[in-house]
Design an enzyme around this catalytic site. Structure first.
Site, PDB file in Angstrom:
ATOM      1  N   GLU A 145      13.486  45.201  83.589  1.00 27.70           N
ATOM      2  CA  GLU A 145      13.151  43.786  83.566  1.00 27.70           C
ATOM      3  C   GLU A 145      14.394  42.955  83.836  1.00 27.70           C
ATOM      4  O   GLU A 145      15.476  43.248  83.329  1.00 27.70           O
ATOM      5  CB  GLU A 145      12.547  43.415  82.210  1.00 27.70           C
ATOM      6  N   ASP A 172      13.203  47.708  78.986  1.00 26.34           N
ATOM      7  CA  ASP A 172      13.250  46.320  78.528  1.00 26.34           C
ATOM      8  C   ASP A 172      14.580  46.151  77.808  1.00 26.34           C
ATOM      9  O   ASP A 172      14.708  46.480  76.632  1.00 26.34           O
ATOM     10  CB  ASP A 172      12.079  46.022  77.592  1.00 26.34           C
ATOM     11  N   ASP A 216       9.239  46.161  71.915  1.00 27.88           N
ATOM     12  CA  ASP A 216      10.209  46.543  72.951  1.00 27.88           C
ATOM     13  C   ASP A 216       9.703  47.710  73.793  1.00 27.88           C
ATOM     14  O   ASP A 216       9.837  47.705  75.016  1.00 27.88           O
ATOM     15  CB  ASP A 216      11.551  46.889  72.301  1.00 27.88           C
TER      16      ASP A 216
END
Length: 173
Positions: free
Chosen positions: A70, A11, A143
C-alpha cells in the site's frame, strides 16, 4: 487453465506492519497466511530494522512470486506521521527489493474500490469483504486484513492485465 501465483500483500506501519499471503488462480483466491509484525514503541531505527528483517523472513518462508504494497497516504495536517509511515514503507520496500520479487503499489482508495466498491469505504467494510472473498471465519487484525485486501487488489488487477495482455506495471491505471 489459469496459472497459480502466490501474492504477498503488505500494509506498512511504524508500530504494526500487516502482511497477508494468498494464492490466486483466475478468479479463485485462496488464503495462505496472514499476520502482523508488532514493532512496539521506542526509537524508530530499531522498528524499521524489525520491518526489514521480519518481511525478509516472511518472503523467504512463503516464497511469494509477486508482492503488493500500500502507498503512503499523505495528510497535510499531520506531515510528521506521513514521514514516519514513509520510512516504514521504505524499510518494507528494501526487504522486497532484497528478495528480487516483483512489486506493485496501490493507493488506499484503489484497494477500497477493488474490495468494497467504494474508495471511501470504512475499515470494517473492507475487513468484512476480505473475509467474504477469502471465505475466512476467524477474526482478522485490522493490519492483516488491510494487507490481504492489498493482495486481493493485486490479484484482481493482475488478472485483468493478464487477460488483456497489458504488462504488469507499478501502479494501477
Amino acid at each position: 487453465m489459469a496459472t497459480t501465483v502466490r501474492i504477498l500483500g503488505i500494509d506498512p506501519g511504524s508500530r504494526k506492519t500487516g502482511y497477508g499471503i494468498i494464492e490466486s488462480s483466475g478468479h479463485r483466491n485462496v488464503h495462505v497466511a496472514n499476520g502482523c509484525l508488532s514493532l512496539g514503541d521506542g526509537e524508530l531505527a530499531p522498528r524499521l530494522l524489525k520491518i526489514l528483517r521480519g518481511l525478509s523472513e516472511i518472503i523467504e518462508e512463503y516464497a511469494p512470486e509477486e508482492v503488493a504494497i500500500e502507498e503512503t497516504f499523505v495528510n497535510r495536517a499531520n506531515a510528521a506521521s506521513a514521514l514516519v509511515l514513509g520510512q516504514a514503507r521504505g524499510a518494507a520496500i528494501c526487504a522486497i527489493a532484497g528478495s528480487g520479487v516483483p512489486m506493485a503499489e496501490y493507493a488506499a482508495a484503489q484497494v477500497k474500490v477493488a474490495i468494497a466498491g467504494n474508495g471511501r469505504a470504512e475499515k470494517q467494510q473492507v475487513q468484512h469483504m476480505v473475509k467474504v472473498l477469502l471465505n475466512l471465519q476467524d477474526k482478522l487484525s485490522p493490519d492483516a486484513s488491510d494487507a490481504l485486501a492489498v493482495a486481493l487488489t493485486h490479484a484482481h488487477v493482475r488478472g485483468t492485465r493478464v487477460k488483456t495482455g497489458i504488462a504488469l506495471s507499478k501502479a494501477w491505471g
